[in-house]
Design a protein around this motif. Structure first.
Motif, PDB file in Angstrom:
ATOM      1  N   SER A 276       1.152   1.179   1.852  1.00 57.75           N
ATOM      2  CA  SER A 276      -0.186   0.417   1.604  1.00 57.75           C
ATOM      3  C   SER A 276      -1.459   1.384   1.443  1.00 57.75           C
ATOM      4  N   GLY A 278      -5.643   1.690   1.362  1.00 55.13           N
ATOM      5  CA  GLY A 278      -6.781   0.550   1.213  1.00 55.13           C
ATOM      6  C   GLY A 278      -8.103   1.415   1.010  1.00 55.13           C
ATOM      7  N   THR A 279      -9.169   1.051   1.020  1.00 57.02           N
ATOM      8  CA  THR A 279     -10.522   1.398   0.768  1.00 57.02           C
ATOM      9  C   THR A 279     -11.112   2.359   1.864  1.00 57.02           C
ATOM     10  N   SER A 284     -10.557  -3.512   2.375  1.00 61.32           N
ATOM     11  CA  SER A 284      -9.606  -4.158   1.487  1.00 61.32           C
ATOM     12  C   SER A 284      -8.532  -3.217   0.878  1.00 61.32           C
ATOM     13  N   GLU A 285      -7.649  -3.642   0.321  1.00 63.77           N
ATOM     14  CA  GLU A 285      -6.256  -3.063  -0.216  1.00 63.77           C
ATOM     15  C   GLU A 285      -6.571  -2.746  -1.582  1.00 63.77           C
ATOM     16  N   ILE A 286      -6.069  -1.489  -1.896  1.00 67.98           N
ATOM     17  CA  ILE A 286      -6.092  -0.816  -3.122  1.00 67.98           C
ATOM     18  C   ILE A 286      -4.750  -1.068  -3.800  1.00 67.98           C
ATOM     19  N   TRP A 287      -3.653  -0.709  -3.280  1.00 72.55           N
ATOM     20  CA  TRP A 287      -2.344  -0.877  -3.749  1.00 72.55           C
ATOM     21  C   TRP A 287      -1.448  -0.734  -2.700  1.00 72.55           C
TER      22      TRP A 287
END
Length: 482
Positions: A276, A278-279, A284-287
């Motif tokens: 994973s 995240g920012t 929050s999650e990016i991908w």
């Protein structure tokens, strides 16, 4: 960030001393059992090779035990030095399990270990064998009482708040000892300790087998270590599954942060994250690469269960503890540092899984019917893989403690409220001093164990066979062995 912030420095110092002390704990617990098993094999078979292995790994065990005692003493002073407010808050609760650990479990371990060291030619063989088993039981009990105290920090039970609300008071010692987090953590720690001890046995045996030394003794030691490690990994996985269930029930934020799950999900959406991104602020999650349903199954043992997310839990805790929320900072004040919990959780599993995989391959490569000689590079792999279980255990503790943040006692006391009112430079001095001293001790410990391991087996005469317990030569022999 203030580099002289007492809270940050105190956390760094406690983390450093705790992880350093834990370098010795799993080897003490695991190697104590290994030595007891080897001595039992000698007692039952009479083969001198098992006595030689008992003496060799007994030396490693004793070196490690002594260093563990030295570093463990520092832990007691940590509470008063840098965490006085925390000590006042939990002192009434922690007093009982820590007293039992010191006055019963540790003295049981140390007393019978002394009988084992000096009783080779003085005690009947069966009684002498019993001493090492009792010493190991003492080590295991010592670990349990410590874990019971730590589990109170994860899941407070058996207490009531004082009338003025400034401290927790113990009301039910049995509830503290049977804390469901402690009951799940204890076997997880035990099996992880067995894995590390098995890895050390494998490394020592592989080192000598690569040089074709004492093959008759080290080959069964190698095979034992590999089987022991694989079986222990299975135990770690099973105990870890149960611990995960308790973590979801008592600290859902820890599980959510371990999976970087920001929003509550059910069924297929409750997926296990393989990787994973995240920012930067962790909000929050990016991908991510995920396996559907797997997190739901791991967390609830059902494929349609729901797992609470970081954002949902943060909103819930903010509404539940508004005063504490106002003291905390960040977009997710009640969440730990996501990248630390996320990756430490995976490194923990990865290191342990890799160690088990190497042992499985080793069992196949070193089987008696193997048509090819074991390549020299594989012996090196076995030697250098010894730290893998320890690294898994260390990052596992990082996950356990960092995942509880921002609480020092979950739901009762924020970490910032537990620190002593010390100036930052005072904590910095002790941090630098401990780091320097521990670095020296690490060199000494590793050097002694490495020297012992490389020396290998020594010719020994079975106790009681032609030696006199009162003969100075016998006393000299014991001194040489230990």
């Amino acid at each position: 960030m203030d580099l002289l912030d007492p809270l940050i420095l105190a956390r760094w110092q406690f983390g450093l001393t705790t992880l350093y002390h834990f370098l010795f704990v799993p080897l003490t617990i695991g190697m104590g059992l290994v030595v007891a098993i080897f001595q039992t094999a000698w007692h039952r078979t009479g083969h001198v090779k098992w006595l030689q292995l008992t003496r060799l790994f007994g030396k490693i065990f004793l070196i490690n035990f002594a260093m563990g005692v030295v570093t463990g003493i520092v832990q007691e002073f940590q509470f008063g030095m840098n965490w006085s407010e925390y000590s006042r808050f939990v002192g009434d609760v922690f007093g009982a399990p820590l007293a039992f650990e010191g006055l019963m479990a540790f003295f049981l371990e140390a007393t019978f270990l002394g009988l084992w060291i000096f009783g080779w030619d003085r005690l009947p063989r069966r009684l002498h064998l019993a001493t090492i088993w009792v010493a190991w039981v003492g080590a295991a009990l010592s670990a349990y009482f410590i874990l019971a105290a730590n589990s109170f920090m994860q899941n407070p039970v058996g207490y009531q708040m004082s009338p003025d609300g400034t401290r927790a008071e113990l009301t039910d010692f049995w509830a503290l000892l049977t804390n469901r987090v402690a009951l799940a953590t204890f076997p997880h720690v035990l099996f992880a300790s067995f894995m590390f001890a098995a890895a050390v046995v494998i490394a020592v045996a592989a080192y000598h087998l690569a040089r074709k030394r004492d093959v008759e003794a080290f080959r069964p030691a190698l095979r034992f270590g590999m089987w022991f490690l694989v079986a222990s990994f299975a135990g770690v996985a099973i105990a870890g599954d149960q611990l995960g269930l308790q973590m979801v029930a008592t600290q859902p934020m820890k599980m959510a942060s371990a999976e970087a799950l920001y929003n509550t999900a059910c069924g297929a959406d409750a997926s296990f994250s393989i990787f994973s991104l995240g920012t930067p602020d962790g909000s929050s999650e990016i991908w991510s690469l995920r396996v559907p349903y797997l997190l739901s199954f791991l967390s609830t043992h059902t494929f349609d269960g729901c797992v609470e997310g970081i954002n949902n839990l943060n909103a819930q805790y903010t509404a539940q503890w508004p005063d504490i929320a106002s003291q905390l900072s960040g977009n997710l004040p009640f969440a730990p540092t996501i990248w630390i919990t996320y990756w430490s959780f995976r490194w923990m599993m990865g290191f342990g899984g890799l160690a088990a995989l190497i042992s499985v391959v080793g069992l196949w490569v070193t089987r008696r019917k193997a048509k090819r000689e074991v390549p020299r590079w594989f012996w090196r792999v076995l030697v250098w893989s010894a730290p893998l279980p320890l690294m898994g255990a260390l990052v596992g503790w990082v996950f356990t403690e960092m995942g509880r943040q921002p609480w020092i006692v979950f739901s009762l006391m924020p970490t910032a409220d537990g620190v002593s009112p010390n100036p930052g430079w005072n904590v910095l001095i002790s941090l630098v001093a401990f780091t320097g001293i521990y670095a020296i001790l690490a060199v000494v410990e590793f050097g002694l164990i490495l020297k012992t391991a490389r020396a290998g087996l020594t010719p020994v005469e079975p106790p009681g066979s032609g030696t006199d317990a009162d003969d100075p030569a016998s006393a000299e022999h014991l001194t040489t062995v230990y």
